[in-house]
Motif scaffolding. Sequence first.
Motif, PDB file in Angstrom:
ATOM      1  N   SER A 131      37.330  32.345  33.711  1.00 36.31           N
ATOM      2  CA  SER A 131      37.028  33.229  32.583  1.00 36.31           C
ATOM      3  C   SER A 131      36.731  34.639  33.074  1.00 36.31           C
ATOM      4  O   SER A 131      37.236  35.631  32.519  1.00 36.31           O
ATOM      5  CB  SER A 131      35.832  32.681  31.808  1.00 36.31           C
ATOM      6  OG  SER A 131      35.487  33.554  30.745  1.00 36.31           O
ATOM      7  N   ALA A 132      35.949  34.756  34.155  1.00 34.38           N
ATOM      8  CA  ALA A 132      35.648  36.079  34.718  1.00 34.38           C
ATOM      9  C   ALA A 132      36.909  36.750  35.244  1.00 34.38           C
ATOM     10  O   ALA A 132      37.136  37.948  35.026  1.00 34.38           O
ATOM     11  CB  ALA A 132      34.607  35.937  35.828  1.00 34.38           C
TER      12      ALA A 132
ATOM     13  N   THR B  14      39.022  38.137  32.451  1.00 36.19           N
ATOM     14  CA  THR B  14      38.496  39.390  31.905  1.00 36.19           C
ATOM     15  C   THR B  14      38.727  40.552  32.856  1.00 36.19           C
ATOM     16  O   THR B  14      38.966  41.695  32.436  1.00 36.19           O
ATOM     17  CB  THR B  14      36.991  39.239  31.620  1.00 36.19           C
ATOM     18  OG1 THR B  14      36.789  38.076  30.801  1.00 36.19           O
ATOM     19  CG2 THR B  14      36.445  40.458  30.904  1.00 36.19           C
ATOM     20  N   LEU B  15      38.701  40.265  34.155  1.00 33.34           N
ATOM     21  CA  LEU B  15      38.818  41.308  35.176  1.00 33.34           C
ATOM     22  C   LEU B  15      40.170  42.019  35.132  1.00 33.34           C
ATOM     23  O   LEU B  15      40.266  43.188  35.523  1.00 33.34           O
ATOM     24  CB  LEU B  15      38.581  40.692  36.554  1.00 33.34           C
ATOM     25  CG  LEU B  15      38.365  41.640  37.734  1.00 33.34           C
ATOM     26  CD1 LEU B  15      37.114  42.493  37.508  1.00 33.34           C
ATOM     27  CD2 LEU B  15      38.234  40.848  39.027  1.00 33.34           C
TER      28      LEU B  15
END
Length: 827
Positions: free
Chosen positions: A321-322, A325-326
């Motif tokens: 998920s991170a 988004t990155l």
Amino acid sequence: MNALRRHRALTRIWASDPGWRGWFTTVNHTDLGRMFLCAAFFFFLLGGILAMLIRAQLATSRSAFMGPEVYNQVFTMHGTIMMFLFAIPLFEGLTVYLLPKLLGSRDLAFPRLTAYGFWCYVFGGSMLIFALLAGIAPDSGWFMYPPLSSVLGSPGINTDFWLIGITFVEISAIAAAVEFTVTVLRYRAPGMSLDKMPIYAWYVLVVAVMILTGFPPLILGSILLELERAFDMPFFQASEGGDSLLWQHLFWLFGHPEVYIIFMPAAGVISTILPVMARTTLLAYGWIVAAAVSLAVLSFGLWVHHMFTTGIPHMGLAFFSAASTLVAIPTGIQIFAWIGTIWKGRPEMHLPMMWILAFFATFVIGGLTGVMVAVVPFDWQVHDTHFIVAHLHYVLVGGFVFPMLAAVYYWLPQVTGRKRFFKLGETAFLLIAVGFHVTFLAVHWAGLLGMRRRIHSYSGQSDWEVINLISSIGGFLTAIGFVLVLIDVIVNSAVAVRGSRDPWRAGTLEWAMPTPPAAYNFASLPIVRSRDPLYDEPDLANRIAKGDGLLGEATRQRRETLTVHVASGEPDHLVVFPTNTALPITMAFVTGGFFLGMLLKIYLLVPLAALGVAVCVVRWVWILGTRTDEGPQPVGKGISLLPAPEVAHPPGWWGSLILLLANSVFFGSLIFGYAFLWTVAPNWPPAQYLEPTFLPSLLTLGGALLTPVALRLADGHLRKGLNPYLPLLAGTAGLVMLLASSIVVLTLAPQPDGHAFNATVWVIIGYVMFHAALATAMAAFLIARKAAGFLSVTRHGEVRIATLWADYAAVVALISTVSIYLPGGFA
């Protein structure tokens, strides 16, 4: 030699064969680029028709337009055509046509490989279209999840068409990626260092490397699933030690980078066109290059965000998920750089600029919904709903199709030599821009209300009916707009008035040649001193035509270009290209026989086709090279360069190195699949093991040590003028040892249809056997080449090419042996 005489002499050398025969024998990148583009737009037309069939079916809840069986085939083929037969081939076609022109070269690195890739694409795509017309098209979705796509879920031939046809088409993508990578690195204008390359070339390089590393997992997954369907090798069957999630991992290891593989060429188009439309230069060139590279790297860490609902551990959910988004950071850098370019310039509202503005509005919406689905709880709610359908279309249509329409109108004068006269394009723009947003904003809405994907009907009591009717109306408006674009392009290409050489007043080299372009591109190769050479040297086009560059004299009567050092752009060596030949289409046809034999279960045809491919390959490489030492050849400006056969690392070495990158990713994906099943699959490994045997291990170790040493000795003997036959024979013997080791292991291994562990072992050893046999054939080929006089003290590059492949065969043999024997033996 005056300009007219130079043009006639170069045209005789570089032109394709006249008449219909030229379509099948051309290896000229300009012709092949046009053919790629026409084929890609043809498939886009078919995919668009299928999209309209889907919208007609979903317009009302009472529609009886299609039954579920036909609907499943239609939506599967719509996704397959748009992703595999339109998007990537359109990028290939545009780049095949443009790249040498942008780089100041006369052709791509391997012209016959370009032709071979095109015909593989056409034949593979034709297989899928035939299946659609015959009513036996794939029907399990363009992602082919098992067990829906296994024999139990899809017992007919439908799925086999997808697996085999797509694998055939992927040959084209891999060939193009090798071609583009070597071309960008080596085939540039003298003086064009890496920091002076056109920005589009940077995007091409990044995308080509992404194809080389992103497509092999899909090819592996397709092969494994076809082996399961054809030979009962249970890679994805939990009851026999497999796991269907393995397919999802392999597919999305390809599938998510694929989204960026599609977006990045469009970003390159925007970065090229936007400064011209804004009458300025590109802002933050270095930052854009860094962002493109960063985006490519990050894209390979996102594949699991398509699998948030499969029950993976929460730590994995948080990581992916991170990472998802990155990716907004490098994407945002590019978008802000483009906005800054507009801000510092004086934008002119031509039709290409209108499409770029439509891209901004659409892609930003798609990016925002992408950030939404990167949040795990939200993804759990909208997964497999029409919200995902809408997000995908906003990203792919807004992020790819709109910029490519800008590219069509921007480079159309370069292709045709005519300026636009009829103005249907503006009307088409309005219809498409409005119709698209009406269609897919409504689809977003339906998805948020819970409408599932891949359903052919729905209840009339739901809130979805009015929404779907609005969406379908918007879809048909969009389709009308695309038809108008097609009419506009055809009419303006055929009957519009002649235009100037550089109607946009651009600074890149494709506008420094007559339009439409000659077969040889440049009458002499330009010497580049800046990133926008036409801005800094306004008379450059005239000087090129007068021969004030390199290779301006066609005295040797052959197709010549030159390579440069990778970083500096200094001239390196002279390359002679092959002439027109039917060998690429012949080899593609024979390759198609291999896949057709697998598809129709005519297994006798498979080895015959493989033998035919081998014969074509031998013919392909045998006619290269020379039996005489030419020494340095004059290329102009007082510069003399060695011909390619007399350098240590000829083009074939670079092509092999790049192809082995894709090959190593394929092998790494295979080992990943082996480790994944070992970790998560039930009943893995089987209860009983066979003890490791000494003989195959000894043969593998001996062959892996002997082969690299022997071939390097052969290279050293050749350069010293000594007889290389003995070390060549020793190298061949070492490769035969690797081959014999693989055969021994397969005789000891259990049959592959009993358990996924056994099946995986067979595939790993089969992979080793194939590469050992290939390298053995190469070593034997070197012996024949030496006997025929092609190798000498100065002409030894072919030995280094064979050494690359032999080293690879040795390394994968060692890794495979360790991997298989780690558990203690065979099941």
